[in-house]
Each structure stands twice: as C-alpha cells, then as structure tokens.
Motif scaffolding. Structure first.
Motif, PDB file in Angstrom:
ATOM      1  N   TYR A 115     -39.804   6.248 -60.513  1.00  0.00           N
ATOM      2  CA  TYR A 115     -40.258   5.503 -59.339  1.00  0.00           C
ATOM      3  C   TYR A 115     -40.575   4.057 -59.708  1.00  0.00           C
ATOM      4  CZ  TYR A 115     -45.213   5.860 -60.803  1.00  0.00           C
ATOM      5  OH  TYR A 115     -46.403   5.759 -61.483  1.00  0.00           O
ATOM      6  N   GLY A 116     -40.608   3.200 -58.689  1.00  0.00           N
ATOM      7  CA  GLY A 116     -40.930   1.793 -58.912  1.00  0.00           C
ATOM      8  C   GLY A 116     -40.603   0.959 -57.686  1.00  0.00           C
ATOM      9  N   ASP A 117     -41.138  -0.254 -57.667  1.00  0.00           N
ATOM     10  CA  ASP A 117     -40.950  -1.143 -56.519  1.00  0.00           C
ATOM     11  C   ASP A 117     -39.574  -1.786 -56.475  1.00  0.00           C
ATOM     12  OD1 ASP A 117     -43.515  -0.921 -55.294  1.00  0.00           O
ATOM     13  OD2 ASP A 117     -44.355  -2.105 -56.923  1.00  0.00           O
ATOM     14  N   VAL A 122     -36.375  13.598 -59.684  1.00  0.00           N
ATOM     15  CA  VAL A 122     -37.076  13.145 -58.472  1.00  0.00           C
ATOM     16  C   VAL A 122     -37.120  11.623 -58.493  1.00  0.00           C
ATOM     17  CG1 VAL A 122     -39.193  13.284 -57.118  1.00  0.00           C
ATOM     18  CG2 VAL A 122     -38.505  15.229 -58.540  1.00  0.00           C
ATOM     19  N   THR A 123     -36.590  10.994 -57.454  1.00  0.00           N
ATOM     20  CA  THR A 123     -36.643   9.529 -57.362  1.00  0.00           C
ATOM     21  C   THR A 123     -37.464   9.129 -56.151  1.00  0.00           C
ATOM     22  OG1 THR A 123     -34.508   9.541 -56.198  1.00  0.00           O
ATOM     23  CG2 THR A 123     -34.467   9.114 -58.559  1.00  0.00           C
ATOM     24  N   LEU A 124     -38.291   8.103 -56.362  1.00  0.00           N
ATOM     25  CA  LEU A 124     -39.216   7.636 -55.334  1.00  0.00           C
ATOM     26  C   LEU A 124     -39.258   6.104 -55.346  1.00  0.00           C
ATOM     27  CD1 LEU A 124     -41.539   9.929 -57.106  1.00  0.00           C
ATOM     28  CD2 LEU A 124     -41.601  10.264 -54.662  1.00  0.00           C
ATOM     29  N   PRO A 125     -39.718   5.505 -54.261  1.00  0.00           N
ATOM     30  CA  PRO A 125     -39.976   4.063 -54.294  1.00  0.00           C
ATOM     31  C   PRO A 125     -41.285   3.778 -55.022  1.00  0.00           C
ATOM     32  CG  PRO A 125     -40.633   4.966 -52.176  1.00  0.00           C
ATOM     33  CD  PRO A 125     -40.018   6.109 -52.961  1.00  0.00           C
ATOM     34  N   GLY A 126     -41.773   2.549 -54.927  1.00  0.00           N
ATOM     35  CA  GLY A 126     -43.067   2.236 -55.513  1.00  0.00           C
ATOM     36  C   GLY A 126     -44.175   3.041 -54.844  1.00  0.00           C
ATOM     37  N   LEU A 127     -45.142   3.462 -55.624  1.00  0.00           N
ATOM     38  CA  LEU A 127     -46.262   4.248 -55.115  1.00  0.00           C
ATOM     39  C   LEU A 127     -47.537   3.432 -55.181  1.00  0.00           C
ATOM     40  CD1 LEU A 127     -45.523   7.643 -56.935  1.00  0.00           C
ATOM     41  CD2 LEU A 127     -44.807   6.944 -54.629  1.00  0.00           C
TER      42      LEU A 127
END
Length: 341
Positions: free
Chosen positions: A23-25, A111-116
């Motif tokens: 994950y990251g921005d 699992v891939t995510l945007p910034g948290l």
C-alpha cells in the motif's frame, strides 16, 4: 513482517511469504511493487492468477472459496485482491483475519491498497496481514529527494544527467512520480545510453506538473515561496475554485496558530499538534513552521485569511490569487506588512 520498498527485491529472491500486502499514496510505487510480487510468484510456480476487486457489493466469501477452488491439474494460484478504498469494512476485516488464520498452502495472497490513514494503519486486519506475511508501505520521495530518485531511474536504462538536468525534470513533474516515470522512459526512447545534456532534457520533457492542494499545503508550511507561487499559478490555470484553495490554506493557518498558542501557554508541542489534528509527516513540517514564525505572525495570518475570505465573497477590491501568495509570504518568516484594514 514489515518491509521497506528498497528491501523487496532482495526479499523476493528467497522463499515467498504466504501473504503480501502492498500500500501507499503513490500509485506508481504500489503498481511496481505488486508487479514484482507477481513476477516472483510466477517464478516460484504460482502459474494461475485470479483477481478479486473489493468494490461495493463484493462478496467476501469469494476470498475463501477462491483459495479452496484450485485447478484440477494441481497448480498453485496467486489471489490478487484489490481494495481500492483501503477500507475492507467489518465483513472484509473478518474475512481477511479468517484467511490469515488458515492460509491456503497452495495459494499466495497479494493485497493491494491505496494510502492508508493513521487509524487504518492501526487496524486489526492490517496487523493480522502483517503478522501472517509481509507488508510493504511505499513512501514516495519528498521534493528534495526527487532528483536522486530520477537519477536512479535513469541509471536503470544506462543514462545519466547532471544536477541541473535532474532538478529540471523534478520541477516539471512537481512530485508526480508516474509523470516522472513516463518522462524517463521517453528519454530512453529518444536518446542512446550515456550522459544526457541539459538541452536534450529540456527539449524532451513536457511540463506535466500535477498541481494539487496537498502540494499547496506542503509549500505553504515549508515556506518555499518559489514552489508556492508555481503551485498557485498551476491551480489558477487549471481552473481550481478560489474557495477551495482558501479552505486548504486556512486549514493550515488555523492549525498553526492554534499550535503556537498552545506552546506559548506552556503545553507540550506533541500534545498541541495532536489537538490541532496534525499527524504523521505533517508534524515535521509544522514543527519547522512553528520555529520559523512568531505568535504575532500566526495570529496576523488568521486575520489575513479572513480578509481573503471576504474578497472571495466579492467584498473588497483586489486579486484573490495575489492575496493567496501574500498569505504564503506571511508564513515564510520574512518581514511583511499585510496592510490590514
């Protein structure tokens, strides 16, 4: 386990973890890290791949059933789970924790995510994913480190540039790593390996700066008037609404004034920053800004922001974009008279 972005390549040369969370921005860094995990999975026999996207209406039971539904030929599978919102919700949180408790030996979960935000980073589901596998948080380089980042990317394609050329690219992309990546690839297509001249870079690189309110806030707090002026002009040309620009600047001005007042009253700086809702990387910028300006300047900036608000509403005379720059000048720490009425 927790991995830094620069550790991932070496890690993937060894035996793989059953679960990877990325994950990251910055989308480019997330895409590249996820691609690296996928490539390593293919090398180690995960020939099948199934993509799950957790959007509205997603059935979280699909995660468990996908892991159980293996190929008739006994191949291993990569489960590519994407959570675009970064918030799996109560059902998703439970499903992820259940999977981590009993991961499939024949599947690898990515699992891939945007910034948290800070609260999501402390969520139980993310901690569980990290304990069951490897989590990689991708942090983009700040503006000062961007030339070195660009130099590293050029080196991958056997090219180089002097400091002036690297700074030119960095200024034009204005922190947009995807745009920087595209410009670097273009330089690789246009010119052979070797040292690039400034003229070559100038002729090839387009002005692809991404002017946004986050960049405006950062320039305001850092006291970087050159960047602030460039960002304001970019927002103006892109048709950004002045009330939205004023809101972004005023949020920082008010928080700064509140923090300065709290410290002046003898309260710990970390506590007053928390009360002003200043968290994470913003704290370092705020602390520097608090050292740079005095209490009187902070209070004057709040009053000047109120004056701009009246101007935005059509009360008074003047160019609102010029006044935005004057507000930034007040927070730069330089001597300035706002000429308040």
């Amino acid at each position: 386990m927790q991995l830094r972005g620069e550790q991932l390549a070496a890690h993937l040369e060894r035996a793989l973890q059953p679960i990877y969370t990325v994950y990251g921005d910055e989308p480019l860094l997330v895409i590249e890290a996820a691609d690296a995990v996928r490539a390593a999975a293919r090398r180690q026999g995960f020939a099948e791949r199934e993509v799950l996207t957790a959007i509205a209406g997603f059935n979280w039971n699909d995660l468990g059933s996908t892991a159980c539904n293996m190929s008739l030929f006994g191949g291993r599978k990569l489960i590519d789970l994407r959570i675009p919102t970064g918030k799996p919700g109560r059902e998703g949180s439970a499903a992820l924790q259940d999977y981590c408790a009993r991961p499939s030996p024949d599947a690898l979960l990515l699992v891939t995510l945007p910034g948290l935000d800070w609260s999501e980073e402390k969520a139980v589901w993310l901690k569980t994913l990290t304990e069951a596998g490897a989590t990689i948080k991708l942090t983009p380089p700040n503006l000062g480190d961007l030339p070195a980042w660009i130099a590293g990317r050029l080196q991958r394609q056997q090219q180089g540039a002097d400091r002036e050329g690297l700074r030119f690219i960095a200024e034009r992309v204005e922190g947009n790593l995807l745009a920087a990546h595209q410009e670097i690839l273009k330089l690789g297509l246009l010119y052979p390996p070797g040292k690039l001249s400034f003229e070559q870079i100038r002729d090839a690189v387009l002005n692809v700066a991404r002017y946004d309110l986050d960049g405006l806030r950062e320039a305001l707090l850092s006291g970087d008037l050159t960047r602030l002026a460039r960002t304001l002009e970019g927002l103006r040309q892109e048709g950004e609404a002045p009330p939205l620009v004023l809101w972004a600047m005023t949020e920082e001005v008010r928080a700064l004034a509140q923090a300065k007042a709290g410290v002046a009253a003898g309260r710990p700086v970390d506590l007053v920053l928390k009360e002003a809702r200043v968290w994470g990387a913003r704290q370092a910028l705020f602390k520097k800004a608090m050292q740079r300006i005095g209490n009187d300047q902070a209070r004057a900036a709040v009053r000047f922001a109120a004056r701009i608000d009246r101007l935005v509403k059509g009360i008074g005379a003047g160019d609102v974009w010029d006044e935005f720059l004057r507000l930034g000048l007040m927070l730069s720490g330089r001597q300035f008279s706002c000429g308040e009425e």
